[in-house]
Write a protein that holds these residues in place. Structure first.
Motif, mmCIF file in Angstrom:
data_model
loop_
_atom_site.group_PDB
_atom_site.id
_atom_site.type_symbol
_atom_site.label_atom_id
_atom_site.label_comp_id
_atom_site.label_asym_id
_atom_site.label_seq_id
_atom_site.Cartn_x
_atom_site.Cartn_y
_atom_site.Cartn_z
ATOM 1 N N VAL A 74 0.855 -1.195 0.000
ATOM 2 C CA VAL A 74 0.000 0.000 0.000
ATOM 3 C C VAL A 74 0.889 1.244 0.000
ATOM 4 C CG1 VAL A 74 -1.773 1.264 1.250
ATOM 5 C CG2 VAL A 74 -1.852 -1.237 1.169
ATOM 6 N N LYS A 122 0.051 4.505 -0.640
ATOM 7 C CA LYS A 122 -0.571 5.829 -0.462
ATOM 8 C C LYS A 122 0.352 6.765 0.306
ATOM 9 C CE LYS A 122 -2.935 4.408 3.740
ATOM 10 N NZ LYS A 122 -4.071 3.579 4.151
ATOM 11 N N ASN A 142 -5.210 4.642 -2.050
ATOM 12 C CA ASN A 142 -6.491 5.059 -1.458
ATOM 13 C C ASN A 142 -7.096 6.278 -2.118
ATOM 14 O OD1 ASN A 142 -5.140 3.483 0.636
ATOM 15 N ND2 ASN A 142 -6.980 3.989 1.804
ATOM 16 N N MET A 144 -13.215 -7.757 0.875
ATOM 17 C CA MET A 144 -12.165 -7.022 1.600
ATOM 18 C C MET A 144 -12.774 -6.487 2.882
ATOM 19 S SD MET A 144 -10.954 -3.703 2.315
ATOM 20 C CE MET A 144 -10.871 -2.367 1.132
ATOM 21 N N ILE A 181 -11.713 -4.155 6.714
ATOM 22 C CA ILE A 181 -10.752 -3.393 7.546
ATOM 23 C C ILE A 181 -11.311 -3.316 8.962
ATOM 24 C CG2 ILE A 181 -9.313 -1.306 7.673
ATOM 25 C CD1 ILE A 181 -10.488 -0.436 4.971
ATOM 26 N N MET A 231 -3.340 -6.086 7.762
ATOM 27 C CA MET A 231 -2.475 -4.950 7.435
ATOM 28 C C MET A 231 -1.187 -5.081 8.271
ATOM 29 S SD MET A 231 -5.419 -2.021 7.010
ATOM 30 C CE MET A 231 -5.506 -1.443 8.677
ATOM 31 N N GLY A 275 1.126 -1.357 4.261
ATOM 32 C CA GLY A 275 1.683 -0.059 3.921
ATOM 33 C C GLY A 275 2.875 0.298 4.783
ATOM 34 N N SER A 276 2.611 0.732 6.021
ATOM 35 C CA SER A 276 3.676 1.313 6.840
ATOM 36 C C SER A 276 4.808 0.334 7.138
ATOM 37 C CB SER A 276 3.093 1.899 8.124
ATOM 38 O OG SER A 276 2.201 0.998 8.719
ATOM 39 N N ARG A 289 3.550 6.976 7.642
ATOM 40 C CA ARG A 289 2.963 7.984 6.754
ATOM 41 C C ARG A 289 2.792 9.280 7.519
ATOM 42 N NH1 ARG A 289 0.125 3.337 5.434
ATOM 43 N NH2 ARG A 289 -1.338 3.677 7.131
HETATM 44 C C1 LIG Z 1 -3.591 2.311 4.523
HETATM 45 C C2 LIG Z 1 -4.322 1.038 4.269
HETATM 46 C C3 LIG Z 1 -3.686 -0.197 4.428
HETATM 47 C C4 LIG Z 1 -2.266 -0.349 4.951
HETATM 48 O O1 LIG Z 1 -2.232 -0.013 6.294
HETATM 49 P P1 LIG Z 1 -0.848 -0.189 7.146
HETATM 50 O O2 LIG Z 1 -1.332 -0.209 8.540
HETATM 51 O O3 LIG Z 1 -0.013 0.976 6.810
HETATM 52 O O4 LIG Z 1 -0.262 -1.468 6.726
HETATM 53 C C5 LIG Z 1 -4.393 -1.337 4.099
HETATM 54 N N1 LIG Z 1 -5.659 -1.286 3.650
HETATM 55 C C6 LIG Z 1 -6.310 -0.116 3.494
HETATM 56 C C7 LIG Z 1 -7.709 -0.118 2.980
HETATM 57 C C8 LIG Z 1 -5.666 1.063 3.812
HETATM 58 O O5 LIG Z 1 -6.327 2.218 3.673
#
Ligand SMILES: *Cc1c(COP(=O)(O)O)cnc(C)c1O
Length: 243
Positions: A42, A44, A65, A171, A173, A211, A229-230, A236
């Motif tokens: 990720v 972004k 994103n 998906m 979160i 994540m 991502g991170s 970020r």
């Molecule tokens: C930012 C994001 C991630 C990654 O998150 P991290 O905690 O940085 O790994 C994964 N999925 C979605 C939908 C996100 O917005």
């Protein structure tokens, strides 16, 4: 000064290798084939220059994103002939749907039919269908996007019929939880819905969950794709770019 000699500099390629090792270890711990879990990086808020070394190291799927930011990066990396599959994982406003359909390969954040219809209409006949997941609000978090659990299958059924889209799975979160048990309870709810869709005979193969902080629990519960991502690119900036 040669920055590569700075031991304090964050190295995304080293971090990417470490995340791949985490994914493989979690799969093995769950008795699963490490190749059964795909890694979506990720990117972004990180620019094309920051992302490029990870792509060169072999990362072939990137998640974005924010639509405008994503399209700029897609164009920058295409100009370098990078072979990357681009996943839109953020909320989509209907006036941005056409842009998403034109530029991205996947959309994981479908949570209402109107957006799905616009994406389908916006996908050119010359392009392969857009690969899509339904975003499901598995823990009923009040501020969250994602279709409610009870409505998810009906939405998936409608999306399944749109010509410009190919339904790949779901998906989610879930909100961060203090214990593995609580995290796994949420992921297990997503896995249960995914299994129901497979039992209907739908050719879905993607359970996108987990994540940086919780990928091990997601993999233990059957994730086929983690979105990280991170842990790859570093922290970020607090606020997303304003568009
Ligand atoms: C930012 C994001 C991630 C990654 O998150 P991290 O905690 O940085 O790994 C994964 N999925 C979605 C939908 C996100 O917005």
């Amino acid at each position: 000064m040669d920055v590569s000699s700075n031991p304090f500099a964050f190295d995304p390629v080293a971090a990417w290798h470490a995340v791949r090792a985490r994914v493989a270890a979690a799969a093995l711990a769950a008795g699963r084939d490490p190749h059964s879990v795909a890694l979506l990086a990720v990117s972004k808020t990180f620019n094309a220059q920051a992302v490029w070394p990870v792509v060169q190291a072999g990362q072939a799927a990137l998640g974005e994103n924010y639509v405008q930011e994503g399209v700029e990066k897609i164009q920058a990396l295409r100009a370098l002939q990078a072979n990357v599959a681009w996943h839109c994982i953020g909320p989509i406003q209907s006036n941005k749907a056409k842009l998403v359909a034109e530029h991205f390969d996947w959309v994981q954040s479908i949570d209402r039919l109107k957006i799905a219809q616009r994406l389908s209409q916006g996908r050119a006949a010359t392009q392969p269908p857009l690969q899509v997941c339904i975003q499901v609000n598995v823990d009923a978090g009040p501020t969250k996007s994602g279709v409610a659990w009870a409505q998810a299958t009906a939405l998936a059924e409608s999306v399944h019929q749109l010509p410009g889209l190919q339904l790949r799975g779901l998906m989610c979160i879930p909100d961060p939880q203090p214990t593995a048990q609580a995290r796994r309870a949420n992921f297990a709810r997503a896995a249960e819905l995914f299994a129901q869709w497979q039992q209907r005979g739908w050719p879905v193969d993607t359970l996108s969950m987990g994540m940086s902080e919780d990928l091990e629990d997601a993999i233990a519960c059957g994730a086929t794709m983690v979105r990280v991502g991170s842990a790859i690119f570093g922290r970020r900036a607090a606020a997303p770019p304003v568009r």
